[in-house]
Design an enzyme around this catalytic site. Structure first.
Site, PDB file in Angstrom:
ATOM      1  CE  LYS A  98      -3.068   2.795   2.732  1.00  0.00           C
ATOM      2  NZ  LYS A  98      -3.566   3.094   4.096  1.00  0.00           N
ATOM      3  N   GLY A 159      -8.050   9.216   9.683  1.00  0.00           N
ATOM      4  CA  GLY A 159      -8.393   9.247  11.099  1.00  0.00           C
ATOM      5  C   GLY A 159      -9.472  10.239  11.478  1.00  0.00           C
ATOM      6  CB  ALA A 185      -8.165   7.722   4.733  1.00  0.00           C
TER       7      ALA A 185
END
Length: 256
Positions: A98, A159, A185
């Site tokens: 990734k 986050g 995300a």
């Protein structure tokens, strides 16, 4: 036919990928991974001890059960990202990566110029590259064109838990490219996961949404169910939205 997710040469039944950071303990992490039903688990190469002669996060992940997806989190240049990916391949014996190249410490948005540069190098070296990018359809197409096995557009900043901020761009990305689109995300709760899958996204990768929950194990199960429900709803074909009501029962042939 069985509905599976194919990335490069690998095939997965689960469309939910899960990270390994931010959990209260390794025991809770292990339980959350199990509850999520994930087959792919991502680890931050720069934040994990790859020396297996000492205790490591990897000691708490069943490598016979999960496919490791090392990531280049924390890299801010193409050179760092390429070096980190090569290290992961040697230490973990995997071509999967990734790819993250960040451009800003506050927003953690990707540096797409450096991302494209590093992706070109790694694809040529035989890596199966899954790049973390913004929700820009043009960049998604460029990443596909150079040989990336998937694209991973953000739903919202890493986050943040803000959920799907721009479903319209995701729809465009899904329309113009052929490789899997995996939302990465910003997913905060189960409804966010369901929305992404109902749009037609092929998979999800999440960490904070699970690890940061009050009960990570229960949230992992919720995310699993939402991912599965969203995918099934997408495949089933929802009814079109209408401005006015439509009777649920037919109005013809009624008994007078």
């Amino acid at each position: 036919m069985e509905d599976v997710l194919k990335i490069g040469t690998r095939t997965f039944r689960s469309r939910l990928m899960v990270g390994t950071g931010k959990y209260p303990s390794n025991e809770i992490m292990k339980a959350a991974l199990e509850a999520s039903g994930a087959e792919v688990v991502t680890v931050a190469v720069r934040r994990v001890n790859l020396d297996r002669s000492r205790e490591s996060l990897l000691d708490h992940i069943d490598l016979k059960k999960y496919t490791l997806l090392p990531n280049t989190a924390g890299c801010y240049t193409a050179e760092d990202a390429i070096r980190t990916a090569r290290l992961a391949r040697e230490a973990l014996d995997t071509e999967f990566v990734k790819l993250e190249v960040l451009g800003d410490e506050k927003t953690l948005f990707p540096d797409n110029e450096a991302l494209l540069e590093s992706a070109k190098v790694l694809v040529k070296e035989g890596f199966t590259v899954l790049p973390y990018t913004n929700d820009d359809p043009i960049m998604a197409r460029k990443l596909e064109d150079i040989g990336c096995a998937a694209v991973m557009p953000l739903a919202a900043p890493i986050g943040s838990g803000l959920g799907i901020r721009n479903p319209h761009n995701l729809r465009i990305i899904l329309e113009i490219i052929k490789v899997p689109v995996i939302v990465d995300a910003g997913v905060g709760t189960a409804s966010d996961a369901a929305i992404a899958m109902e749009l037609g996204c092929h998979g999800l990768l999440m960490n904070t949404g699970i690890a940061g929950a009050k009960d990570p194990v229960s949230m992992a199960r919720a995310m699993r169910l939402a991912t599965e429900a969203g995918r099934l709803a997408y495949l089933s074909g929802r009814i079109p939205k209408k401005l006015y009501a439509t009777a649920s029962s037919p109005t013809t042939g009624l008994i007078e």
